[in-house]
Design a protein around this motif. Structure first.
Motif, short mmCIF file in Angstrom:
data_model
loop_
_atom_site.label_atom_id
_atom_site.label_comp_id
_atom_site.label_asym_id
_atom_site.label_seq_id
_atom_site.Cartn_x
_atom_site.Cartn_y
_atom_site.Cartn_z
N GLY A 1 -12.02 -5.20 -9.33
CA GLY A 1 -11.69 -4.05 -8.15
C GLY A 1 -12.14 -4.41 -6.77
O GLY A 1 -12.43 -3.84 -5.99
N SER B 1 -2.53 -4.00 -2.48
CA SER B 1 -2.46 -5.05 -3.17
C SER B 1 -2.21 -6.13 -2.16
O SER B 1 -1.69 -5.92 -1.28
CB SER B 1 -1.32 -5.25 -4.24
OG SER B 1 -1.81 -4.43 -5.41
N LYS C 1 -2.00 -1.43 -8.38
CA LYS C 1 -2.73 -1.36 -7.34
C LYS C 1 -4.08 -2.41 -7.39
O LYS C 1 -4.12 -2.75 -8.48
CB LYS C 1 -3.49 -0.08 -7.42
CG LYS C 1 -2.79 1.29 -7.03
CD LYS C 1 -3.28 2.53 -7.25
CE LYS C 1 -2.37 3.42 -7.12
NZ LYS C 1 -3.33 4.85 -7.31
N GLY C 2 -4.61 -3.09 -6.24
CA GLY C 2 -5.30 -3.92 -6.25
C GLY C 2 -5.13 -5.33 -6.80
O GLY C 2 -6.07 -5.97 -7.56
N LYS D 1 -3.79 -4.25 -17.39
CA LYS D 1 -4.77 -4.26 -16.19
C LYS D 1 -5.75 -5.38 -16.27
O LYS D 1 -6.05 -5.70 -17.47
CB LYS D 1 -5.53 -2.73 -16.44
CG LYS D 1 -4.54 -1.59 -16.32
CD LYS D 1 -5.61 -0.37 -16.49
CE LYS D 1 -4.83 0.97 -16.24
NZ LYS D 1 -3.96 1.04 -17.51
N ASP E 1 -2.57 -2.89 -12.62
CA ASP E 1 -3.72 -2.87 -11.68
C ASP E 1 -4.81 -3.88 -11.74
O ASP E 1 -4.98 -4.38 -12.94
CB ASP E 1 -4.53 -1.61 -11.80
CG ASP E 1 -3.52 -0.45 -11.52
OD1 ASP E 1 -2.19 -0.48 -10.77
OD2 ASP E 1 -3.94 0.82 -11.61
N CYS E 2 -5.37 -4.41 -10.65
CA CYS E 2 -6.24 -5.48 -10.71
C CYS E 2 -5.94 -6.88 -11.28
O CYS E 2 -6.94 -7.44 -11.70
CB CYS E 2 -7.33 -4.75 -11.01
SG CYS E 2 -8.25 -3.33 -10.37
N GLU F 1 -7.23 2.10 0.18
CA GLU F 1 -7.27 2.19 -1.27
C GLU F 1 -6.09 1.96 -2.00
O GLU F 1 -5.22 1.94 -1.90
CB GLU F 1 -7.61 3.83 -1.57
CG GLU F 1 -8.79 4.36 -0.84
CD GLU F 1 -10.12 3.62 -1.41
OE1 GLU F 1 -10.01 2.91 -2.53
OE2 GLU F 1 -11.25 3.69 -1.07
N GLY F 2 -6.27 1.09 -3.15
CA GLY F 2 -5.44 0.50 -4.13
C GLY F 2 -4.41 -0.65 -3.44
O GLY F 2 -3.51 -1.02 -4.02
N LYS G 1 -10.25 -5.70 -1.21
CA LYS G 1 -10.23 -4.61 -0.33
C LYS G 1 -9.67 -5.17 1.07
O LYS G 1 -9.66 -6.30 1.45
CB LYS G 1 -11.77 -4.37 -0.02
CG LYS G 1 -12.78 -4.18 -1.12
CD LYS G 1 -12.39 -2.84 -1.65
CE LYS G 1 -13.36 -2.37 -2.85
NZ LYS G 1 -13.08 -1.14 -3.70
N HIS H 1 0.71 -1.15 -0.13
CA HIS H 1 0.11 0.01 0.10
C HIS H 1 1.04 1.45 0.01
O HIS H 1 1.59 1.39 0.81
CB HIS H 1 -0.86 0.09 1.23
CG HIS H 1 -1.74 1.00 1.46
ND1 HIS H 1 -1.92 2.39 2.19
CD2 HIS H 1 -2.93 1.44 0.45
CE1 HIS H 1 -2.73 3.11 2.18
NE2 HIS H 1 -3.56 2.43 1.18
N GLU H 2 0.72 2.01 -1.00
CA GLU H 2 1.52 3.32 -0.94
C GLU H 2 2.78 2.97 -1.02
O GLU H 2 3.52 3.88 -0.40
CB GLU H 2 0.88 4.31 0.14
CG GLU H 2 -0.51 4.70 -0.36
CD GLU H 2 -1.01 5.66 0.76
OE1 GLU H 2 -0.29 6.07 1.74
OE2 GLU H 2 -2.10 6.25 0.44
#
Length: 267
Positions: free
Chosen positions: A82, A97, A114-115, A150, A132-133, A94-95, A85, A62-63
């Motif tokens: 998405g 992984s 992310k995710g 993605k 992402d995702c 948020e975002g 969580k 995260h971040e």
């Protein structure tokens, strides 16, 4: 008809510049090693994510930081939509992984968007990029020089090496993908195999409209244009190219060469 522009919509693909405009689509495979070697890869915490060893615990990314999943609630929803969580003290990260305990990552060059979810038992070798995702399922063997856009699925007991997945490409189960490119929304039925090495010596030749084009590549699996599908237990011969929206029927071996858009391959 054999260039990237004719096979793929590259407008939302983060790594579109791996392709060369107006050149053959397989040139991206020639460029893949140098391209991925030039990417910046964030450093992972080697205490929490040891090199080449199964993770002892589930880790949250995260971040830009690696965090132990202790005291973090994880909802394993549909990753590609998405639905993954992570929540800490009622605050959604948020975002975030997730790399589950038991996954193995090797090497310094692994980029995770992310995710993203990497499940227990997956092995991911450097260099690999997961946008992402993406979802890397249990037992996946990602052998390096793998570039995924993605919302891709790198599936259960699926082996992938030196290949490109465009956005929403999915190889969910029991596949082999080597020296290949999957277009946007391409989907592989369970047990699909992309043969990538001829049984006789020499470069892979692409046959298209009566022409024979030397790819210069000894290893070349398949290139699937956007929205192509393969049925369960299907096989492609080295040097197979599908135009957009082609369909390879189950239990079928596709002849090598170019198959025009919307072809139905029965043998």
């Amino acid at each position: 008809m054999l260039n990237a522009e004719s096979l793929f919509d590259l407008s939302d693909f983060t790594y579109a510049d791996v392709f060369i405009q107006n050149d053959y689509a397989w040139v991206a495979l020639n460029n893949l090693k140098s391209y991925m070697d030039s990417i910046h890869y964030p450093e992972l915490n080697k205490t929490l994510v040891p090199d080449g060893k199964p993770l002892a615990e589930t880790i949250i990314l995260h971040e830009g930081k690696c965090i132990s999943a202790d005291e973090i609630e994880i909802v394993y929803g549909d990753t590609t939509k998405g639905g993954l969580k992570a929540t800490r003290n009622n605050e959604i990260l948020e975002g975030a992984s997730v790399i589950m305990a038991g996954a193995i990552l090797t090497g310094e060059r692994i980029a995770i968007g992310k995710g993203v979810l990497i499940e227990s038992g997956a092995m991911v070798k450097s260099p690999t990029v997961l946008d992402d995702c993406c979802e890397v399922r249990q037992g996946a063997y990602v052998r390096g020089y793998c570039l995924a856009g993605k919302r891709c699925v790198l599936g259960h007991t699926t082996e992938i090496k030196h290949s490109i997945f465009l956005n929403d490409a999915k190889a969910g189960h029991f596949a082999y993908i080597g020296d290949s490119i999957l277009g946007n929304n391409a989907n592989l039925g369970a047990g699909t195999k992309f043969a990538n090495l001829k049984m006789i010596k020499g470069n892979v030749i692409i046959r298209c409209n009566g022409d024979r084009i030397d790819t210069g590549r000894r290893k070349f699996g398949a290139i699937l244009g956007d929205e192509c599908q393969t049925g369960c237990n299907s096989v492609t011969n080295p040097g197979t190219i599908f135009g957009k929206q082609c369909m390879l029927l189950p239990n079928t071996t596709s002849p090598a060469g170019f198959h025009k858009a919307k072809s139905l391959i029965r043998k």
